[in-house]
Design a protein around this motif. Structure first.
Motif, PDB file in Angstrom:
ATOM      1  N   ALA A   1     -10.979   3.389  -5.675  1.00 14.00           N
ATOM      2  CA  ALA A   1     -10.161   4.292  -4.848  1.00 14.00           C
ATOM      3  C   ALA A   1     -10.336   3.953  -3.373  1.00 14.00           C
ATOM      4  O   ALA A   1     -11.452   3.774  -2.887  1.00 14.00           O
TER       5      ALA A   1
ATOM      6  N   ARG B   1      -5.074  10.359  -6.905  1.00 13.00           N
ATOM      7  CA  ARG B   1      -5.343   9.924  -5.526  1.00 13.00           C
ATOM      8  C   ARG B   1      -4.449  10.660  -4.527  1.00 13.00           C
ATOM      9  O   ARG B   1      -4.869  10.933  -3.399  1.00 13.00           O
TER      10      ARG B   1
ATOM     11  N   GLN C   1      -1.875   1.513  -3.048  1.00  6.26           N
ATOM     12  CA  GLN C   1      -2.929   1.579  -4.061  1.00  6.26           C
ATOM     13  C   GLN C   1      -2.933   0.377  -5.006  1.00  6.26           C
ATOM     14  O   GLN C   1      -3.981  -0.181  -5.317  1.00  6.26           O
TER      15      GLN C   1
END
Length: 387
Positions: free
Chosen positions: A68, A94, A103
């Motif tokens: 992440a 997220r 991402q």
């Protein structure tokens, strides 16, 4: 490395969307581009054709939780179709933590497979970017003939000689036929598919005649359609659809078919030098296909490409309907004399063209009559890039 126009497109997309899918045939430069982006951002790269990298995703959520805040690059992502549901959960989790963009960068070489896999799971969370082979404005207008002859796959274009380039493309074709296509599932005899691909090269830019192709191959018309769908899906062949909005006109309804990379056209026909190409009957179709691909690649995202032909002889090689509603009428000729037929002007009137352009082999932009400009390919590309 040549600077690629696609790089900026991908970077903008990553700044605006959680996931980006980068589509393109094998060896076009997707991985090189992705690794270059990884050097600029905190990123981890996995090649899902490697057993070890697939094993890393055995517990995908656990691994991705640890990443992440980093860009995760997944190459040949179609190898793990079940991963898309996991990615959706990751993106949504997220977002709740304020991580909304940049991402995942997903790379793939089979467009319909990827689109179908990602459409349901990642709807509203993904942007698609297609990466074409090398373009004229990336390598320089002085290399135009080399790019046309060798095609835009970087290893082919940058080969030490025309002979080495042709050998690379022959190996590329063999690898696709013997390894990559069977890996997708369809069981098609290698010799049959090679013959089909070669038949398309011989008729480059012609109207699709499934019956003639089926007769030549000794298969059904339905089988020809399946072969064509496969090559289109792999982004190796383009099916250019006819313009269909003129009620009352007798329009041609069959699509035109192009092998998308000119270098592959020449390899399929055994044309290894510019002299051999210029003396071959395919030269006009090859140049047209080369220009069509370059113009579509340079057009703004969301542009719709078509061609136009009526039974009365009105014809346009390429129509670009821009996202702002403008309609560009384009004729392509391998000539230094910028002359247009009456059929071009009639067709331009039929479609109510906003702009009329002739792509020709000259070096200057000049008027070509009736509000039409004749220009080199590089000039037209610069015009489209500026929109």
């Amino acid at each position: 490395m040549y600077p690629r126009q696609t790089t900026q497109t991908v970077l903008r997309a990553l700044d605006e969307q959680a996931a980006v899918v980068l589509l393109g045939p094998r060896q076009v430069g997707k991985t090189t581009l992705a690794l270059a982006i990884a050097e600029e951002r905190a990123a981890n790269y996995l090649d899902l054709e490697r057993e070890a990298d697939r094993a890393v995703l055995g517990e995908a959520d656990l691994y991705l939780d640890e990443q992440a805040g980093k860009l995760v690059i997944l190459d040949e992502v179609q190898q793990m179709p079940g991963l898309f549901a996991t990615l959706r959960g990751q993106i949504d989790a997220r977002r709740r933590k304020g991580l909304r963009t940049g991402q995942f960068l997903l790379l793939g070489s089979a467009s319909n497979v990827l689109l179908n896999q990602s459409a349901e799971s990642l709807a509203g969370r993904v942007r698609y970017v297609e990466m074409p082979p090398l373009q004229v404005d990336e390598v320089g207008a002085d290399r135009l003939n080399d790019l046309w002859l060798r095609g835009g796959f970087p290893d082919s274009f940058q080969a030490a000689s025309d002979r080495a380039s042709l050998t690379w493309r022959e190996d590329f074709l063999r690898t696709y036929l013997e390894r990559d296509i069977p890996a997708l599932g369809p069981r098609i005899p290698v010799a049959t598919l090679r013959r089909f691909w070669t038949m398309l090269a011989h008729t480059q830019g012609g109207l699709l005649n499934a019956a003639a192709l089926a007769e030549g191959l000794g298969v059904s018309g339905q089988t020809v359609g399946r072969y064509l769908d496969l090559l289109v899906d792999l982004m190796l062949v383009r099916r250019l659809m006819p313009w269909h909005e003129n009620v009352g006109k007798r329009l041609v309804k069959s699509p035109k078919v192009y092998v998308r990379d000119s270098g592959l056209v020449h390899a399929l026909l055994g044309l290894g030098t510019l002299e051999a190409l210029l003396g071959h009957p395919v030269v006009g179709g090859s140049w047209e296909g080369f220009c069509v691909e370059a113009l579509i690649a340079a057009a703004p995202a969301g542009t719709e490409p078509y061609f136009y032909r009526t039974s009365a002889g009105a014809e346009l090689d390429l129509i670009l309907r821009m996202p702002n509603g403008e309609v560009w009428a384009i004729e392509i000729k391998r000539t230094t004399a910028p002359k247009l037929s009456r059929g071009f002007h009639n067709a331009s009137e039929d479609i109510k063209a906003s702009r009329k352009i002739l792509i020709y082999a000259g070096t200057r932009e000049v008027p070509a009559g009736e509000e039409t400009r004749a220009m080199p390919l590089a000039t037209a590309i610069a015009l489209l890039r500026g929109l």
